[in-house]
Design an enzyme around this catalytic site. Structure first.
Site, PDB file in Angstrom:
ATOM      1  N   ASP A  31       0.454   6.624   1.311  1.00 20.22           N
ATOM      2  CA  ASP A  31       0.538   5.178   1.516  1.00 20.22           C
ATOM      3  C   ASP A  31      -0.787   4.704   2.120  1.00 20.22           C
ATOM      4  O   ASP A  31      -1.162   5.150   3.200  1.00 20.22           O
ATOM      5  CB  ASP A  31       1.697   4.906   2.494  1.00 20.22           C
ATOM      6  CG  ASP A  31       2.061   3.450   2.556  1.00 20.22           C
ATOM      7  OD1 ASP A  31       1.487   2.650   1.795  1.00 20.22           O
ATOM      8  OD2 ASP A  31       2.928   3.106   3.385  1.00 20.22           O
ATOM      9  N   GLU A  70       0.729   2.872  -3.168  1.00 28.54           N
ATOM     10  CA  GLU A  70       1.474   4.045  -2.708  1.00 28.54           C
ATOM     11  C   GLU A  70       2.018   4.854  -3.878  1.00 28.54           C
ATOM     12  O   GLU A  70       2.277   4.308  -4.952  1.00 28.54           O
ATOM     13  CB  GLU A  70       2.618   3.632  -1.785  1.00 28.54           C
ATOM     14  CG  GLU A  70       3.625   2.743  -2.454  1.00 28.54           C
ATOM     15  CD  GLU A  70       4.782   2.373  -1.538  1.00 28.54           C
ATOM     16  OE1 GLU A  70       5.427   3.278  -0.986  1.00 28.54           O
ATOM     17  OE2 GLU A  70       5.054   1.175  -1.409  1.00 28.54           O
TER      18      GLU A  70
END
Length: 399
Positions: A12, A108
């Site tokens: 992320d 992500e």
DNA sequence: TCTGGGGTCCTAGGACCC
DNA sequence: TCTGGGGTCCTAGGACCC
């Protein structure tokens, strides 16, 4: 390692849009700035730098409020392509580690490194990915390591920025139970205030069997069980090999800095939006079967109206006629702040293999159902409920 | 304080068919 | 005249995510 146990990373990026903006303009580094509509006092912030966060500014905050907190806040925007370019570099880098990659969004992704982890320690792999993204592209990220996608996602959230977090199943209690219920991925701003109101403040409170009946006042038993399973590592641990090009729908919308009043003006703006999203339909070689319009009035009341056609189409006139009819049937001259157009029920022309399609169509109805059923059962066994949902959507291809 | 834009997933009711 | 049970498709909207 136990049989069947997967090692999943959730990667992320930290303030991705800001990090990309800094690549194009290094002078932004270590300054308070935000990504949003330039030269405007309305709209919201999509993300902001860590410097800006020190002033209490955060994503989703209306610009008008952010400026109250910091008069000199620098608000910028970049063409979406600029961000996409680094998204693709990111995915290319991940492919060096595994083919099992599931894209969560532009910033992500999940990656299954079970194979590679037989010869290298997961933490070493994660550290290497993180370092390469930072040194090659100046993109800071946090990585969560766990046995399911959900737990990996929760783990990557535990340390930001530049975190590396291993979340073992046996440590879930210790590491996640003290956290707030609003940190549960899937519990949003409508649900968590209700939970807090009845005294369910932490994840531990939520999962405490003594509180089950309380929680069931707010969530259905199905939703409750789903969440409990997730924390017990009984949720999806296989990557779905589905990519961005498998969109179920595409849409565009626009909030105007003036009020849209009257059918003529509304239809004109809808035609601009329809042309815009139609370009993408053609470019990505989709056919659509359902056309949707969205109208939001000045009181923020929003309606969506859609119409499903009998055939898949990419004919502009056919599509725009539907848009026009939907407006005519549902618009009553109120002042509007937002208009939108979307296409749902998409199929990709590239995915239609004509020969198979004809063979399939030659079957009688019960044979067709049998084939579809087999496909769906296989899908579910292999990829879980989410894939089943996709399969169900896609099977309309065989109408 | 005043609320962007682009998606996915899920649910529920009505129409329709057998 | 009152009326089942199962299934699919369509429509609308809510919740959530980034």
């Amino acid at each position: 390692m136990k049989n069947g146990v997967h090692i999943i990373f959730h990667i992320d990026f930290n303030a991705f849009f800001c990090a990309v903006a800094e690549i194009y303009n290094p002078a932004l580094r270590n300054t308070a700035f935000a990504i949003g509509r330039e030269n405007s006092n309305y709209g919201v912030i999509s993300t902001c730098s860590y410097e800006a966060r020190k002033y209490g500014i955060h994503s989703g905050m209306p610009l008008a409020i952010a400026f109250k907190k910091l008069k000199t806040l620098n608000v910028i925007s970049l063409p979406y392509d600029y961000y996409l370019k680094y998204h693709y570099k990111f995915i290319e880098l991940l492919k060096e580690y595994s083919n099992l990659i599931e894209i969560g969004s532009i910033d992500e992704a999940y990656i299954d490194v079970t194979e590679l982890a037989k010869t290298r320690h997961p933490l070493v792999i994660a550290k290497e990915i993180q370092t390469r993204l930072l040194t090659n592209y100046h993109l800071p990220c946090s990585i969560g390591i766990a046995t399911t996608l959900f737990l990996a996602k929760m783990a990557s959230d535990l340390q930001k920025p530049l975190g590396l977090t291993v979340l073992r199943n046996k440590d879930v209690k210790k590491m996640l139970y003290p956290k707030s219920v609003k940190d549960i991925f899937g519990i949003g701003k409508k649900t968590y205030p209700k939970l807090e109101e009845i005294g369910i403040l932490t994840i531990g409170d939520f999962l405490n069997p003594d509180n089950k009946n309380k929680v069931l006042e707010i969530l259905s038993i199905e939703r409750y069980n789903e969440v409990v399973d997730k924390f017990n590592a009984h949720s999806r641990n296989t990557i779905l090999p589905l990519h961005k090009e498998d969109n179920l729908s595409i849409s565009t919308m626009s909030t105007y800095d003036r009020r849209i009043v009257g059918e003529e003006e509304a239809l004109y703006e809808l035609s601009v939006l329809t042309k815009d999203i139609y370009k993408r339909l053609k470019k990505e070689k989709y056919l659509t079967k359902t056309v949707t319009i969205t109208l939001r009035n000045i009181d923020f009341n929003t309606i969506t109206r859609s119409k499903t056609l009998t055939n898949y189409t990419d004919d502009y006139n056919e599509i725009f006629n539907v848009v026009s009819d939907l407006l005519e049937d549902n618009y009553h001259n109120e002042a509007l702040r937002l208009l939108g157009v979307g296409f749902n029920n998409l199929i990709n022309k590239n995915l239609i293999v004509e020969e198979e399609y004809n063979l399939f169509n030659a079957l009688n109805k019960s044979e067709k159902e049998e084939v579809i059923n087999d496909i769906m059962v296989n899908f579910k066994e292999k990829y879980g409920n989410k894939a089943l949902y996709y399969a169900r959507e896609k099977k309309t291809l065989f109408d």
